[in-house]
Write a protein that holds these residues in place. Structure first.
Motif, PDB file in Angstrom:
ATOM      1  N   LEU A  54       0.838  -1.210   0.000  1.00 56.37           N
ATOM      2  CA  LEU A  54       0.000   0.000   0.000  1.00 56.37           C
ATOM      3  C   LEU A  54       0.869   1.255   0.000  1.00 56.37           C
ATOM      4  O   LEU A  54       0.541   2.235  -0.688  1.00 56.37           O
ATOM      5  N   ALA A  55       1.959   1.241   0.740  1.00 59.66           N
ATOM      6  CA  ALA A  55       2.869   2.396   0.744  1.00 59.66           C
ATOM      7  C   ALA A  55       3.468   2.621  -0.644  1.00 59.66           C
ATOM      8  O   ALA A  55       3.661   3.770  -1.081  1.00 59.66           O
ATOM      9  N   MET A  56       3.762   1.515  -1.371  1.00 59.87           N
ATOM     10  CA  MET A  56       4.240   1.648  -2.751  1.00 59.87           C
ATOM     11  C   MET A  56       3.175   2.302  -3.628  1.00 59.87           C
ATOM     12  O   MET A  56       3.453   3.240  -4.397  1.00 59.87           O
ATOM     13  N   LEU A  57       1.950   1.813  -3.526  1.00 63.53           N
ATOM     14  CA  LEU A  57       0.865   2.353  -4.351  1.00 63.53           C
ATOM     15  C   LEU A  57       0.604   3.816  -4.015  1.00 63.53           C
ATOM     16  O   LEU A  57       0.317   4.629  -4.904  1.00 63.53           O
ATOM     17  N   THR A  58       0.724   4.164  -2.747  1.00 65.56           N
ATOM     18  CA  THR A  58       0.536   5.558  -2.345  1.00 65.56           C
ATOM     19  C   THR A  58       1.663   6.435  -2.879  1.00 65.56           C
ATOM     20  O   THR A  58       1.423   7.516  -3.433  1.00 65.56           O
ATOM     21  N   GLY A  59       2.875   5.967  -2.737  1.00 60.64           N
ATOM     22  CA  GLY A  59       4.021   6.749  -3.202  1.00 60.64           C
ATOM     23  C   GLY A  59       4.017   6.995  -4.698  1.00 60.64           C
ATOM     24  O   GLY A  59       4.409   8.068  -5.172  1.00 60.64           O
ATOM     25  N   LEU A  60       3.549   6.025  -5.461  1.00 65.92           N
ATOM     26  CA  LEU A  60       3.528   6.171  -6.916  1.00 65.92           C
ATOM     27  C   LEU A  60       2.512   7.203  -7.393  1.00 65.92           C
ATOM     28  O   LEU A  60       2.613   7.692  -8.530  1.00 65.92           O
ATOM     29  N   GLN A  61       1.581   7.558  -6.547  1.00 64.63           N
ATOM     30  CA  GLN A  61       0.562   8.521  -6.971  1.00 64.63           C
ATOM     31  C   GLN A  61       1.148   9.903  -7.243  1.00 64.63           C
ATOM     32  O   GLN A  61       0.540  10.705  -7.959  1.00 64.63           O
ATOM     33  N   ARG A  62       2.321  10.177  -6.754  1.00 60.87           N
ATOM     34  CA  ARG A  62       2.933  11.477  -7.052  1.00 60.87           C
ATOM     35  C   ARG A  62       3.371  11.588  -8.512  1.00 60.87           C
ATOM     36  O   ARG A  62       3.665  12.686  -8.992  1.00 60.87           O
ATOM     37  N   PHE A  63       3.388  10.461  -9.217  1.00 59.87           N
ATOM     38  CA  PHE A  63       3.723  10.468 -10.646  1.00 59.87           C
ATOM     39  C   PHE A  63       2.475  10.513 -11.528  1.00 59.87           C
ATOM     40  O   PHE A  63       2.555  10.244 -12.731  1.00 59.87           O
ATOM     41  N   GLY A  64       1.343  10.856 -10.953  1.00 60.50           N
ATOM     42  CA  GLY A  64       0.129  11.017 -11.744  1.00 60.50           C
ATOM     43  C   GLY A  64      -0.743   9.795 -11.820  1.00 60.50           C
ATOM     44  O   GLY A  64      -1.714   9.773 -12.584  1.00 60.50           O
ATOM     45  N   TRP A  65      -0.442   8.776 -11.018  1.00 58.36           N
ATOM     46  CA  TRP A  65      -1.279   7.584 -10.982  1.00 58.36           C
ATOM     47  C   TRP A  65      -2.460   7.818 -10.052  1.00 58.36           C
ATOM     48  O   TRP A  65      -2.313   8.415  -8.992  1.00 58.36           O
ATOM     49  N   SER A  66      -3.632   7.333 -10.445  1.00 55.30           N
ATOM     50  CA  SER A  66      -4.849   7.474  -9.649  1.00 55.30           C
ATOM     51  C   SER A  66      -5.227   6.138  -9.023  1.00 55.30           C
ATOM     52  O   SER A  66      -5.136   5.101  -9.686  1.00 55.30           O
TER      53      SER A  66
END
Length: 453
Positions: A54-66
């Motif tokens: 979940l921390a990975m998925l949250t962190g990746l959202q800064r690259f424009g992922w929803s």
């Protein structure tokens, strides 16, 4: 009762035939999975926790992922590029991270997309003390060591898998693959592509063999991932002999899919357990678990994703025979299949390699390459000899495609690693075994250090 008219067989066939596209609209879709690991312990990350999935998925959202949620859990990410094309990051049952790329025009775009994704993943993972590894089978951990992700469909699959084969849970929890998705122009074109790609899938499996370790030691296979598929569920796996029979087309594949027992139907946020039951009955009479309900086209689309043959038909064809591996081989698989299947002379040449093989050759070869790799034989030839020919055919196909990058280089360069593997006759798995028995002195932690993305 769902607000749908009862499905007809023609609608099922039509759902797949809608994938037909004129040649100028053909695209390539790349998918790849990879294992996450804690850099301190090498253990697979759990969903929750400071350095979890979940921390990975949250962190990746800064690259424009929803985020995409299910029952309150983020279980995937989506992003749309400047051309309006969507890619996604999803989770396999054991937290394997999967990129399902956008349908792109050429291998240059695929390789750029994959490279950007891996850089974004590494940027976030470094902050969380995580790494990611591309192999076909988890080299270190037992089934019971692997955390399970909170996705409803996987609960149903995990309960059903052991009823059908001894390695289904390994497939879910301990394998990673690279996949190539390609288009077709007509039913006849689909049939031709399906036959040649299915026959050649074991050759690709050998070229990409990259899973010789299980639970910290050599396992006797070059691709343990491919071996897992031989004992997962005979109803929904294998080489599909009927594809090579006269009269094969959308209708015959639909009949095959109808005969494969279901896993589930999704209603709202809930996955309803329909494991082992008949889609035909769901269409016509309904099922006790969903009183008054009938199958929908969405259910049909979901059902098609639960079939796992070596090549799978949806609204495109999926080549499913390659172990996970490094960035270079993620690109190489796309180049191999685009070169063979997106150039008519190359496709014809590839068919010439396999057209005289007997039906029993296909399944035997599928099993033989799991242990023997390029040393396996079929119809009087070694897999290495066929692989050399196949890579050369793909090179010619890519030359004929003439798709150039900004540096005016065509797509043939992406095949260089496969050319080396085929020419040497030594699979990536055998290279890893050489390191294990040599420089690594049996220390498999070196795999995580030396081969992480």
């Amino acid at each position: 009762m769902a607000d749908y008219e009862p499905l007809t067989r023609d609608q099922l066939i039509g759902a797949m035939s809608k994938g037909m596209k004129p040649r100028d609209q053909w695209r390539i879709g790349a998918e790849h999975e990879k294992f996450g690991f804690d850099r301190s312990t090498l253990r697979r990350p759990a969903y929750d926790g400071d350095n979890g999935i979940l921390a990975m998925l949250t962190g990746l959202q800064r690259f424009g992922w929803s985020p995409v949620e299910e029952a309150g859990h983020v279980i995937a990410l989506e992003r749309t590029n400047g051309d309006g094309l969507t890619s996604s990051i999803s989770l396999e049952p054991g937290g394997q991270f999967e990129l399902s790329g956008a349908p792109l025009k050429d291998v240059h775009e695929i390789c750029n997309e994959t490279g950007q994704h891996l850089m974004e993943v590494k940027s976030v993972a470094d902050q969380l003390n995580l790494g990611f590894l591309g192999t076909g089978f988890d080299p270190m951990w037992k089934r019971e060591d692997v955390p399970v992700m909170p996705k409803g469909r996987y609960v149903i699959m995990r309960a059903y898998m052991p009823k059908k084969g001894s390695l289904g849970l390994d497939m879910m929890l301990r394998t990673c693959t690279i996949q190539s998705n390609l288009d077709f122009e007509s039913e006849a074109d689909m049939v031709a592509k399906f036959r040649v790609s299915l026959a050649l899938q074991p050759i690709a499996t050998a070229l990409f063999a990259n899973s010789p370790f299980t639970e910290g030691r050599p396992n006797g296979f070059l691709t343990a991932r491919a071996n897992v598929w031989t004992d997962t569920d005979p109803d929904r796996t294998g080489m599909l002999d009927f594809v090579f029979q006269d009269g094969f087309g959308f209708e015959r594949y639909a009949d095959y899919a109808l005969d494969v027992p279901m896993y589930f139907a999704k209603r709202g946020e809930t996955y309803v357990d329909l494991s082992g039951q008949s889609f035909r009955s769901f269409m016509t009479d309904g099922l006790d678990a969903l009183p008054g309900d009938r199958a929908t086209l969405k259910d049909w689309g979901d059902h098609l994703t639960t079939l796992f043959p070596e090549v799978r038909l949806k609204q495109y064809l999926e080549m499913r025979g390659a172990d996970g591996g490094p960035w270079s081989r993620i690109c190489a698989l796309q180049a191999l299949w685009a070169g063979v299947l997106y150039d008519a002379p190359s496709q014809a040449a590839a068919w010439d390699l396999v057209k005289d093989w007997a039906v029993e050759d296909h399944e035997r070869l599928r099993r033989d390459v799991t242990r023997l790799g390029l040393k396996a034989e079929v119809a009087g030839r070694t897999v290495q000899d066929i692989a050399v020919d196949l890579v050369e055919i793909a090179k010619q196909g890519l030359k004929n495609r003439a798709r150039f990058s900004g540096g005016m280089v065509d797509e043939r360069g992406y095949l260089s690693e496969l050319e080396d593997i085929a020419d040497s006759g030594i699979t990536p798995a055998e290279r890893l075994l050489e390191l294990y028995h040599g420089d690594w002195q049996g220390d498999l932690t070196r795999l995580y250090r030396d081969f992480a993305y």
